[in-house]
Enzyme design. Sequence first.
Site, PDB file in Angstrom:
ATOM      1  CG  ASP A  53      -2.069   1.037   1.054  1.00  0.00           C
ATOM      2  OD1 ASP A  53      -2.390   1.425  -0.097  1.00  0.00           O
ATOM      3  OD2 ASP A  53      -2.621   1.463   2.085  1.00  0.00           O
ATOM      4  CG  LEU A  54       4.983   1.314  -0.889  1.00  0.00           C
ATOM      5  CD1 LEU A  54       6.085   0.772  -1.775  1.00  0.00           C
ATOM      6  CD2 LEU A  54       5.562   2.146   0.243  1.00  0.00           C
TER       7      LEU A  54
END
Length: 176
Positions: A53-54
Site C-alpha cells: 500500500d505504498l
Amino acid sequence: HVVPYIAVVWVEGGTLADRLTDGPLPQNSLHKIAKEILTGLKAVHETGMVHRDLKPDNILIGTDGHVRLADFSLAGFSGRSKMTEHGAVLGSPAYMAPELLDSEPASPSSDLYSVGIILLEALTGSNPYQSFDPMISLGLIRRIDPPILSGRKNINVHLANLVDALLTRPAERRLQ
C-alpha cells in the site's frame, strides 16, 4: 525462539502527500526522497515482506529531512494473495501495479511499480490513475499505459529513466 516484531517511532514532520498539495516537487530534493524510499523498501523486501500500500500518504518526511515508510497494515509476505478471505482487493487503487488486477500476488515488483507512480506524481504533479471512484482508477490502470518521461527536457534524465524503469509493463521486465 525468534519472535518477529515491528518497532514504531514518532516522526515529526508530514507526509509526501502534504508536500504534493502544492504541485510537483523540486527535482533536486526528489533525488534524495527517491533514494530513501527505495533504500527503505529494499530493507523491507530483504525480509521477504511486501508493503502492498505504498502511496504518498504512507511516506513520512521528518523535520530531519529523512524519509520513512509508514502504514504496514496491509504488508504481507511476497508471493501471497492480494485478496482477503472475502475477496477484497488490498491497496490504494491509483497506486496499484497492473499485474495485481490479474490476481497476481503482491511482490517486490508490485511495490516498485507503486514507487514509480509516486515519483511520477511528484515530478509531474498528477497521477494518471487518480479518480474519486476506485473502480475508475482500476479501469484506467488496465487501459492506459503510464506516460513516458524519458526525453522530456524539463525532467532530469536520471529521474525520468528511473520512473520509466519502475513503471515498465509487464512486471518481469520492471527494474528490480
